[in-house]
Design a protein around this motif. Structure first.
Motif, PDB file in Angstrom:
ATOM      1  N   SER A 310       0.844  -1.273   0.162  1.00 30.65           N
ATOM      2  CA  SER A 310       0.073   0.033  -0.008  1.00 30.65           C
ATOM      3  C   SER A 310       0.829   1.047   0.033  1.00 30.65           C
ATOM      4  O   SER A 310       0.488   2.327  -0.515  1.00 30.65           O
ATOM      5  CB  SER A 310      -0.708  -0.012   1.174  1.00 30.65           C
ATOM      6  OG  SER A 310      -1.855  -1.126   1.391  1.00 30.65           O
ATOM      7  N   SER A 311       2.101   1.303   0.807  1.00 29.09           N
ATOM      8  CA  SER A 311       2.805   2.321   0.731  1.00 29.09           C
ATOM      9  C   SER A 311       3.400   2.580  -0.470  1.00 29.09           C
ATOM     10  O   SER A 311       3.730   3.745  -0.697  1.00 29.09           O
ATOM     11  CB  SER A 311       3.846   2.250   1.870  1.00 29.09           C
ATOM     12  OG  SER A 311       4.880   1.065   1.641  1.00 29.09           O
ATOM     13  N   MET A 312       3.838   1.816  -1.405  1.00 25.15           N
ATOM     14  CA  MET A 312       4.261   1.797  -2.644  1.00 25.15           C
ATOM     15  C   MET A 312       3.188   2.373  -3.853  1.00 25.15           C
ATOM     16  O   MET A 312       3.540   2.718  -4.908  1.00 25.15           O
ATOM     17  CB  MET A 312       4.934   0.593  -3.137  1.00 25.15           C
ATOM     18  CG  MET A 312       6.146   0.306  -2.104  1.00 25.15           C
ATOM     19  SD  MET A 312       6.931  -1.027  -2.980  1.00 25.15           S
ATOM     20  CE  MET A 312       5.857  -2.638  -2.634  1.00 25.15           C
ATOM     21  N   THR A 313       2.103   2.004  -3.479  1.00 26.33           N
ATOM     22  CA  THR A 313       0.979   2.109  -4.592  1.00 26.33           C
ATOM     23  C   THR A 313       0.139   3.278  -4.642  1.00 26.33           C
ATOM     24  O   THR A 313      -0.572   3.512  -3.486  1.00 26.33           O
ATOM     25  CB  THR A 313      -0.046   0.670  -4.528  1.00 26.33           C
ATOM     26  OG1 THR A 313       0.863  -0.308  -4.627  1.00 26.33           O
ATOM     27  CG2 THR A 313      -1.278   0.795  -5.617  1.00 26.33           C
ATOM     28  N   THR A 314       0.061   3.971  -5.468  1.00 24.88           N
ATOM     29  CA  THR A 314      -0.498   5.171  -5.730  1.00 24.88           C
ATOM     30  C   THR A 314      -1.845   5.245  -6.038  1.00 24.88           C
ATOM     31  O   THR A 314      -2.868   5.876  -5.810  1.00 24.88           O
ATOM     32  CB  THR A 314      -0.140   6.168  -6.663  1.00 24.88           C
ATOM     33  OG1 THR A 314      -0.042   5.563  -7.864  1.00 24.88           O
ATOM     34  CG2 THR A 314       1.557   6.545  -6.604  1.00 24.88           C
ATOM     35  N   GLY A 315      -2.426   3.960  -6.689  1.00 24.43           N
ATOM     36  CA  GLY A 315      -3.913   3.822  -7.092  1.00 24.43           C
ATOM     37  C   GLY A 315      -4.673   3.094  -5.714  1.00 24.43           C
ATOM     38  O   GLY A 315      -3.910   3.113  -4.597  1.00 24.43           O
ATOM     39  N   ASN A 316      -5.822   3.187  -5.822  1.00 23.57           N
ATOM     40  CA  ASN A 316      -6.945   3.047  -4.821  1.00 23.57           C
ATOM     41  C   ASN A 316      -6.941   1.596  -4.529  1.00 23.57           C
ATOM     42  O   ASN A 316      -7.547   1.398  -3.488  1.00 23.57           O
ATOM     43  CB  ASN A 316      -8.282   3.497  -5.212  1.00 23.57           C
ATOM     44  CG  ASN A 316      -8.463   5.247  -5.297  1.00 23.57           C
ATOM     45  OD1 ASN A 316      -7.524   5.713  -4.729  1.00 23.57           O
ATOM     46  ND2 ASN A 316      -9.192   5.395  -6.223  1.00 23.57           N
ATOM     47  N   TYR A 317      -6.431   0.584  -5.261  1.00 25.29           N
ATOM     48  CA  TYR A 317      -6.910  -0.483  -5.152  1.00 25.29           C
ATOM     49  C   TYR A 317      -5.683  -1.560  -4.757  1.00 25.29           C
ATOM     50  O   TYR A 317      -4.798  -1.602  -5.239  1.00 25.29           O
ATOM     51  CB  TYR A 317      -7.357  -1.214  -6.430  1.00 25.29           C
ATOM     52  CG  TYR A 317      -8.691  -0.430  -6.942  1.00 25.29           C
ATOM     53  CD1 TYR A 317      -9.840  -0.464  -6.204  1.00 25.29           C
ATOM     54  CD2 TYR A 317      -8.535   0.237  -8.169  1.00 25.29           C
ATOM     55  CE1 TYR A 317     -10.902   0.248  -6.785  1.00 25.29           C
ATOM     56  CE2 TYR A 317      -9.679   0.978  -8.741  1.00 25.29           C
ATOM     57  CZ  TYR A 317     -10.826   1.279  -8.168  1.00 25.29           C
ATOM     58  OH  TYR A 317     -11.932   1.799  -8.551  1.00 25.29           O
ATOM     59  N   ILE A 318      -6.015  -2.662  -3.950  1.00 19.45           N
ATOM     60  CA  ILE A 318      -5.234  -3.806  -3.801  1.00 19.45           C
ATOM     61  C   ILE A 318      -6.170  -4.961  -3.938  1.00 19.45           C
ATOM     62  O   ILE A 318      -7.131  -5.227  -3.300  1.00 19.45           O
ATOM     63  CB  ILE A 318      -4.732  -3.818  -2.261  1.00 19.45           C
ATOM     64  CG1 ILE A 318      -3.761  -2.477  -1.962  1.00 19.45           C
ATOM     65  CG2 ILE A 318      -3.856  -5.111  -2.011  1.00 19.45           C
ATOM     66  CD1 ILE A 318      -2.544  -2.607  -2.727  1.00 19.45           C
TER      67      ILE A 318
END
Length: 508
Positions: A310-318
């Motif tokens: 999550s800390s690396m991902t700019t998008g809203n989704y996992i």
């Protein structure tokens, strides 16, 4: 020229384009050979010429898209447009009154090419449409002339679905950062805006998690037939994501749990109920692995992985996977999905899961990806969830085109280019339509896909048809018309040197 000091200059430019002493042009409704097909197109007699004297002006907020278009023109014409002409201009204009940030409008008259959009996203999609209006030889720089003419057109366009995705399985066979960037280049041309990366599976773990280093030190080495292992460092991941964002593609990372997890079980014995590490797996069977749901360490593992991702991902989704967990007790499975969704949400992200997650306590804000079981997607719809349509018998791109296709699998039947195009998300499943549907995604599982050439062969041209289903109005979707446009479009694929499937439809 960057119009950074004031909006007045861009307004003046548009006023000059629209001034009353210009010839009145009679535009009439028509169609053009563009994929995805735009919502509305009108054409008039005449042309606009782009040459070395043509100027390019743009609102600062549209600099990214204007830069892509200038770069494309430079490659195609072999010269850089100088910006010296006062009369013949290409203008990228911000129009915040337009509805939908992905919408755009193109107006071509004899003296100008005007691109209008409320955001750089829509302007970028306008550029992709313009690419297909220019000669296919622009794609590889073999056009051989320093000027080009465009028909006089008015185009108004916006997407049907907000989610238009492609999934790449990098767990069965690994594709490195440069290979993923190449995929981004290809799919962005068709207004795909989501790249779902299936980062983990029984055969390999492909993303660096610093709090659990053995996931990649050990778990990344295996793959199907041990042909192509590897992993992304966190730096690699950020680099891929930054590259995608310039083309307005959101990266959606998937950690498949609680099944499809053997690579992690082989890396850390404590994730197994018997505290014994599993052997690395290089086959293609599914449904044999599971995290030990009742162990506290399992949720520390999940929390650490989701936190770092999550800390690396700019998008809203996992994406949390959740499919084919056949070795997980049903009650344990429901408990795990509930807890994992909460963990994802605690880090400010929205969880997505394959359609099996409907058995958990999902709410109306849940996102469910339909791939196989009709009863699951119906239940998801009844619960008010948003649906991503990925029907395996229509748009799973690892399924063979026909019996003679050397690559791919047949467990979902056969899937030629007509099958991939000739279906409607709104009417495929009774009770799943309208606002229930978030969008469409075409997955490529890579059990038999090893090289970029393999990937291109199975993806193209089927993904092109999927892009039209996801973007264009349903009333504009027509197999016969699409087939003719696709035939012409293959010349562009040839110039891009894409190893696409040469369908028998192209010979009819």
């Amino acid at each position: 020229m960057i119009l950074s000091k004031t909006k007045v200059l861009i307004i003046i430019m548009i006023a000059l384009i629209s001034c009353s002493n210009k010839e009145i042009i009679d535009y009439k409704s028509t169609t053009i050979d563009v994929i995805p097909i735009p919502n509305k197109v009108m054409k008039a007699a005449g042309f606009f010429e782009i040459n070395k004297k043509t100027s390019l002006v743009f609102d600062r907020s549209l600099k990214n898209s204007a830069g892509f278009f200038k770069q494309y023109l430079t490659k195609g014409l072999g010269i850089e447009i100088s910006g010296k002409s006062k009369n013949y201009s290409i203008v990228f204009s911000l129009d915040t009154a337009m509805v939908g940030i992905e919408s755009y409008r193109i107006t071509i008259d004899k003296e100008s090419l005007l691109i209008e959009s409320p955001s750089d996203i829509g302007a970028f999609y306008a550029v992709q449409t313009l690419r297909q209006l220019l000669p296919p030889s622009f794609e590889n720089g073999t056009y051989g002339k320093d000027k080009v003419r465009l028909d006089l057109l008015k185009i108004e366009d916006s997407p049907r679905y907000e989610y238009r995705g492609f999934m790449l399985d990098v767990a069965r066979h690994f594709f490195n950062a440069d290979e993923v960037k190449h995929v981004i280049d290809l799919i962005s041309a068709y207004k795909i805006n989501k790249l779902h990366l299936h980062l983990t599976d029984d055969q390999g773990w492909r993303i660096e998690i610093k709090s659990w280093p053995n996931l990649t030190e050990s778990g990344s080495r295996s793959s199907v037939n041990n042909e192509k292992g590897g992993f992304y460092t966190q730096k690699d991941y950020l680099e891929i994501q930054a590259y995608a964002l310039k083309k307005h593609i959101t990266i959606i990372p998937e950690i498949d749990m609680p099944g499809h997890i053997n690579a992690a079980l082989a890396s850390y014995p404590e994730l197994n109920c018997d505290n014994k590490a599993r052997e690395p797996y290089s086959g293609i069977k599914v449904g044999f692995s599971s995290l030990c749901i009742k162990n506290d360490v399992t949720y520390k593992f999940v929390d650490d992985v989701i936190r770092e991702l999550s800390s690396m991902t700019t998008g809203n989704y996992i994406h949390i996977g959740g499919d084919e967990s056949r070795k997980t007790d049903k009650d344990d499975y429901i408990n795990f999905i509930n807890k994992t969704r909460e963990i994802v949400e605690s880090y400010g992200k929205e969880p997505i899961g394959w359609d099996e997650i409907v058995d958990a306590d999902i709410e109306s804000n849940a996102i469910v990806q339909f791939w196989g079981k009709v009863k699951n997607v119906k239940l998801a719809s009844q619960k008010g969830a948003k649906i991503i349509m990925s029907p395996s018998d229509k748009i799973y791109l690892d399924i063979k085109y026909n019996d003679s296709t050397k690559l791919g699998l047949t467990w979902a039947g056969l899937n030629d280019i007509k099958d991939a195009y000739n279906w409607k998300p709104d009417s495929l499943i009774e009770g799943v339509s309208g606002n229930n549907i978030l969008g469409v995604e075409a997955p490529l599982w890579t059990e038999t896909i090893v090289t970029p050439n393999d990937l291109e062969y199975m993806v193209f041209p089927r993904l092109i048809g999927v892009s039209e289903i996801a973007w264009s109005k349903e009333e504009n979707l027509n197999w016969k018309n699409y087939k003719e446009r696709l035939k012409k479009h293959t010349l562009r694929l040839d110039n891009l040197n894409i190893n696409y499937y040469k369908s028998e439809y192209f010979n009819r």
